[in-house]
Motif scaffolding. Structure first.
Motif, PDB file in Angstrom:
ATOM      1  N   ASN A   1      38.818  37.221  35.301  1.00  0.00           N
ATOM      2  CA  ASN A   1      39.848  37.134  35.717  1.00  0.00           C
ATOM      3  C   ASN A   1      39.277  37.308  37.248  1.00  0.00           C
ATOM      4  O   ASN A   1      38.492  37.733  37.563  1.00  0.00           O
ATOM      5  CB  ASN A   1      40.760  38.231  35.827  1.00  0.00           C
ATOM      6  CG  ASN A   1      39.898  39.640  35.691  1.00  0.00           C
ATOM      7  OD1 ASN A   1      39.275  39.950  36.297  1.00  0.00           O
ATOM      8  ND2 ASN A   1      40.125  39.927  34.510  1.00  0.00           N
TER       9      ASN A   1
ATOM     10  N   THR B   1      39.211  40.176  38.844  1.00  0.00           N
ATOM     11  CA  THR B   1      38.979  41.245  39.200  1.00  0.00           C
ATOM     12  C   THR B   1      37.598  41.392  38.904  1.00  0.00           C
ATOM     13  O   THR B   1      36.504  42.170  40.349  1.00  0.00           O
ATOM     14  CB  THR B   1      40.053  42.161  39.207  1.00  0.00           C
ATOM     15  OG1 THR B   1      41.556  41.968  39.630  1.00  0.00           O
ATOM     16  CG2 THR B   1      39.582  43.726  39.274  1.00  0.00           C
TER      17      THR B   1
ATOM     18  N   ILE C   1      34.881  40.671  41.669  1.00  0.00           N
ATOM     19  CA  ILE C   1      34.702  41.282  42.577  1.00  0.00           C
ATOM     20  C   ILE C   1      33.554  41.836  42.012  1.00  0.00           C
ATOM     21  O   ILE C   1      33.004  42.314  42.531  1.00  0.00           O
ATOM     22  CB  ILE C   1      35.417  41.736  43.803  1.00  0.00           C
ATOM     23  CG1 ILE C   1      36.714  40.637  43.369  1.00  0.00           C
ATOM     24  CG2 ILE C   1      35.182  42.202  44.902  1.00  0.00           C
ATOM     25  CD1 ILE C   1      38.646  41.255  44.281  1.00  0.00           C
TER      26      ILE C   1
ATOM     27  N   THR D   1      45.265  44.580  51.732  1.00  0.00           N
ATOM     28  CA  THR D   1      44.542  43.479  50.419  1.00  0.00           C
ATOM     29  C   THR D   1      45.779  44.210  49.697  1.00  0.00           C
ATOM     30  O   THR D   1      46.252  45.319  48.870  1.00  0.00           O
ATOM     31  CB  THR D   1      42.922  43.701  50.321  1.00  0.00           C
ATOM     32  OG1 THR D   1      42.638  42.512  50.028  1.00  0.00           O
ATOM     33  CG2 THR D   1      42.822  45.187  50.031  1.00  0.00           C
TER      34      THR D   1
ATOM     35  N   GLN E   1      43.268  34.076  47.551  1.00  0.00           N
ATOM     36  CA  GLN E   1      44.277  33.299  47.726  1.00  0.00           C
ATOM     37  C   GLN E   1      43.795  32.187  48.971  1.00  0.00           C
ATOM     38  O   GLN E   1      45.023  32.075  48.951  1.00  0.00           O
ATOM     39  CB  GLN E   1      45.475  34.466  48.256  1.00  0.00           C
ATOM     40  CG  GLN E   1      45.165  35.773  47.716  1.00  0.00           C
ATOM     41  CD  GLN E   1      46.047  36.497  48.814  1.00  0.00           C
ATOM     42  OE1 GLN E   1      46.362  36.354  49.628  1.00  0.00           O
ATOM     43  NE2 GLN E   1      46.702  38.303  47.709  1.00  0.00           N
TER      44      GLN E   1
ATOM     45  N   SER F   1      40.536  33.968  42.121  1.00  0.00           N
ATOM     46  CA  SER F   1      40.993  34.209  40.669  1.00  0.00           C
ATOM     47  C   SER F   1      41.728  33.176  40.276  1.00  0.00           C
ATOM     48  O   SER F   1      42.592  32.323  41.203  1.00  0.00           O
ATOM     49  CB  SER F   1      41.915  35.609  41.156  1.00  0.00           C
ATOM     50  OG  SER F   1      43.074  35.636  39.992  1.00  0.00           O
TER      51      SER F   1
ATOM     52  N   PHE G   1      44.763  33.512  38.374  1.00  0.00           N
ATOM     53  CA  PHE G   1      45.904  33.839  38.314  1.00  0.00           C
ATOM     54  C   PHE G   1      47.384  33.195  38.145  1.00  0.00           C
ATOM     55  O   PHE G   1      46.913  31.618  39.118  1.00  0.00           O
ATOM     56  CB  PHE G   1      45.945  35.134  38.658  1.00  0.00           C
ATOM     57  CG  PHE G   1      47.758  36.056  38.430  1.00  0.00           C
ATOM     58  CD1 PHE G   1      47.376  36.698  36.948  1.00  0.00           C
ATOM     59  CD2 PHE G   1      49.055  35.869  38.936  1.00  0.00           C
ATOM     60  CE1 PHE G   1      48.509  37.531  36.723  1.00  0.00           C
ATOM     61  CE2 PHE G   1      49.643  36.018  38.656  1.00  0.00           C
ATOM     62  CZ  PHE G   1      49.746  36.932  37.833  1.00  0.00           C
TER      63      PHE G   1
ATOM     64  N   LYS H   1      48.203  31.723  41.521  1.00  0.00           N
ATOM     65  CA  LYS H   1      47.265  31.279  43.188  1.00  0.00           C
ATOM     66  C   LYS H   1      47.583  29.852  43.354  1.00  0.00           C
ATOM     67  O   LYS H   1      47.863  29.020  42.130  1.00  0.00           O
ATOM     68  CB  LYS H   1      45.629  32.017  42.373  1.00  0.00           C
ATOM     69  CG  LYS H   1      46.108  33.066  42.118  1.00  0.00           C
ATOM     70  CD  LYS H   1      45.874  33.946  43.230  1.00  0.00           C
ATOM     71  CE  LYS H   1      45.927  35.929  42.921  1.00  0.00           C
ATOM     72  NZ  LYS H   1      45.845  36.398  43.066  1.00  0.00           N
TER      73      LYS H   1
ATOM     74  N   GLY I   1      42.663  34.009  34.684  1.00  0.00           N
ATOM     75  CA  GLY I   1      40.784  33.741  34.933  1.00  0.00           C
ATOM     76  C   GLY I   1      39.767  33.466  36.130  1.00  0.00           C
ATOM     77  O   GLY I   1      40.807  34.430  36.950  1.00  0.00           O
TER      78      GLY I   1
HETATM   79  C1  LIG Z   1      45.019  37.399  42.837  1.00  0.00           C
HETATM   80  C2  LIG Z   1      43.866  38.835  43.298  1.00  0.00           C
HETATM   81  C3  LIG Z   1      42.978  39.244  43.044  1.00  0.00           C
HETATM   82  C4  LIG Z   1      42.014  39.802  41.732  1.00  0.00           C
HETATM   83  O1  LIG Z   1      42.700  38.666  40.806  1.00  0.00           O
HETATM   84  P1  LIG Z   1      43.126  38.895  39.335  1.00  0.00           P
HETATM   85  O2  LIG Z   1      42.087  37.348  38.507  1.00  0.00           O
HETATM   86  O3  LIG Z   1      44.274  39.498  39.261  1.00  0.00           O
HETATM   87  O4  LIG Z   1      42.118  39.559  38.486  1.00  0.00           O
HETATM   88  C5  LIG Z   1      41.530  39.441  44.032  1.00  0.00           C
HETATM   89  N1  LIG Z   1      42.182  39.834  45.611  1.00  0.00           N
HETATM   90  C6  LIG Z   1      42.855  39.035  45.571  1.00  0.00           C
HETATM   91  C7  LIG Z   1      43.157  39.468  47.347  1.00  0.00           C
HETATM   92  C8  LIG Z   1      44.321  38.684  44.923  1.00  0.00           C
HETATM   93  O5  LIG Z   1      45.331  37.979  45.272  1.00  0.00           O
END
Ligand SMILES: *Cc1c(COP(=O)(O)O)cnc(C)c1O
Length: 376
Positions: free
Chosen positions: A59, A61, A64, A85, A160, A186, A188, A191, A199
C-alpha cells in the motif's frame, strides 16, 4: 440526477472483459504471491515513469515507511513534511520514532511552502517529504536545490499525482515521483491509478536504494531466511498487479478525462467571487486527483450540507491539519507558522471528480453551487 464522488463501477464496465481475463488468468496459474504479473507491472510502471527501478508494495503508506527505512531514518531524526496532507505521510515518520517537522503549504498549489523548508532545517534533519497534493507537483526544482545544499534525502509522496509532470527551468521534464531520491505511490481504488484493493509502489533511480528497499519489503532478506535488514512483509498482490497492468494502459486517458472535467468546472464556476478555483502552475501538469475549491467565506460546511441535500456528495481533504490531530499534537515539531494549513482545513471542499463524469453532472453541480451563493 445521481452524481457520485467517484465511480469505479462504471469505469470497470468499460474494460470488464480485459480485467476479467487478467484476473481469471491468475486464478488459473495459481501463483498468488509474487506471480509473474507483479514483476511485469514493476517493469511497465518503470517504463511509464521513465525511472530505473520500481518496488511494488502492499500500500502507499508502507511505500513511504520503506522509503524512510531505505534512507536509514533513525529514532530522533527529523523529517520535514507539510502540515496539510493525508495522515499517512506523517504517521510513518512517527512510527519510526523519528520527528515530523511541519511546515506550511502555499495557498495556490496546496503544496509545501519551499521558503519555510530552510527555516525548519536543524542539525538533526535527514529528509524532506514533499507531497504532490490533489494532482499537481510541488516546487521540485527549489526543493531539490535546498536538499542538495543541506544533504537531505527527498521522498516524493506521489499517491495523488501519478502521471503528473514537472518542467525544470532548463526545460527538461519529469514525471512526479521520479525527481527526488525516492518516490512513492498508492493504488488505493480511488487514486488515479486504482486497483481493486490495496496496493502501492516505490520508485528510484538508485541501484543501491532499490536493492535495500526491495529487501526491506521482503523481511530484510534477499536470500530466504538470511536477514540483512530489519524489514517487513509488504507485497503487491498478484491479482492487483494483473488489474493494474490493464489499467496502467488507460492511465493517460483517465487523466485526460479528469482534466476535461476540471476544465468544465473551471468554465462554469469562474464567476463565483466567493470561491477560489484550483490553479495550474505553468511549469506543471495537473492530473486532478481532486478538484478542490477554496471558499473565501466562512460557510464551507453549510455549502457541503446544501449540496448533500441536493444529492451532491463532496469531501473535505483534510478537516484538520496534522498539528491539530490528537495523536500528533505532542509528537510534531512546529518551527514555523502554519496559517495556510489551518485556513485551508476550514475552507477547502473537493467536488465530485472521476473518469465517468458527464457534462450534465458538472452542469448540475455547478448550478447548485451557484444557487447556494446566489441565495446568500
Ligand atoms: C492515499 C495516500 C497515501 C496512502 O496510501 P494507502 O495506499 O492508502 O496506504 C499516502 N499519502 C497520500 C498523500 C495519499 O493520498
Amino acid at each position: 440526477m445521481n452524481v457520485l464522488m467517484v465511480d469505479l463501477v462504471n469505469q470497470y464496465k468499460r474494460i470488464e472483459q480485459e480485467i476479467n481475463k487478467a484476473v481469471l488468468n491468475v486464478f488459473n496459474h495459481g501463483r498468488f504471491i509474487n506471480g509473474p504479473e507483479v514483476s511485469q507491472f514493476a517493469e511497465n510502471l518503470a517504463q511509464y515513469l521513465n525511472v530505473k527501478h520500481v518496488v511494488p508494495v502492499a500500500n502507499g503508506t508502507e511505500a513511504i515507511l520503506i522509503a524512510l527505512m531505505g534512507l536509514g531514518i533513525q529514532p530522533g531524526d527529523e523529517v520535514i513534511v507539510p502540515a496539510f496532507t493525508y495522515i499517512a505521510t506523517v504517521e510513518v515518520i512517527a512510527f519510526l520514532r523519528a520527528v515530523p517537522v511541519l511546515v506550511d503549504v502555499d495557498m495556490a498549489t496546496f503544496n509545501i511552502n519551499v521558503g519555510q523548508i530552510e527555516e525548519a532545517i536543524s542539525e538533526r534533519t535527514k529528509a524532506v517529504i514533499p507531497v504532490h497534493l490533489y494532482g499537481q507537483a510541488a516546487n521540485m526544482q527549489q526543493i531539490l536545490e535546498i536538499a542538495r545544499q543541506h544533504n537531505l534525502g527527498v521522498i516524493e509522496d506521489n499517491a495523488q499525482s501519478l502521471g503528473a509532470e514537472y518542467t525544470f527551468s532548463d526545460g527538461h521534464r519529469q514525471k512526479t515521483g521520479t525527481m527526488g531520491d525516492i518516490g512513492t505511490t498508492s493504488f488505493f481504488p480511488t487514486k488515479n491509478l486504482g486497483g481493486y484493493g490495496d496496493g502501492g509502489a516505490i520508485f528510484t533511480d538508485s541501484d543501491e536504494l532499490y536493492k535495500k528497499m526491495r529487501m526491506i519489503a521482503n523481511h530484510g532478506q534477499n536470500k530466504k531466511y538470511f536477514h540483512k535488514y530489519v524489514g517487513l512483509n509488504s507485497r503487491l498482490d498478484t491479482v492487483q498487479a494483473a488489474i493494474l497492468n490493464v489499467k496502467l494502459k488507460y492511465l493517460d486517458e483517465y487523466i485526460s478525462k479528469r482534466q476535461q472535467a476540471a476544465k468544465m468546472y473551471d468554465e462554469r464556476l469562474a464567476d463565483i467571487e466567493q470561491i477560489i478555483l484550483p490553479s495550474v502552475q505553468q511549469d506543471r501538469t495537473h492530473v486532478f486527483h481532486q478538484y478542490t475549491i477554496t471558499l473565501k467565506t466562512n460557510n464551507r460546511d453549510e455549502l457541503k450540507q446544501y449540496l448533500a441535500d441536493k444529492g451532491i456528495p463532496t469531501q473535505i481533504y483534510y478537516p484538520l491539519p496534522i498539528h491539530w490531530q490528537e495523536a500528533y499534537k505532542q509528537i510534531v515539531k512546529l518551527p514555523v507558522s502554519l496559517d495556510n494549513s489551518e485556513f485551508l482545513s476550514e475552507h477547502v471542499l473537493s467536488l465530485p471528480m472521476h473518469t465517468e463524469l458527464t457534462e450534465e453532472h458538472i452542469d448540475f453541480v455547478s448550478e447548485t453551487i451557484k444557487s447556494f451563493f446566489r441565495n446568500k
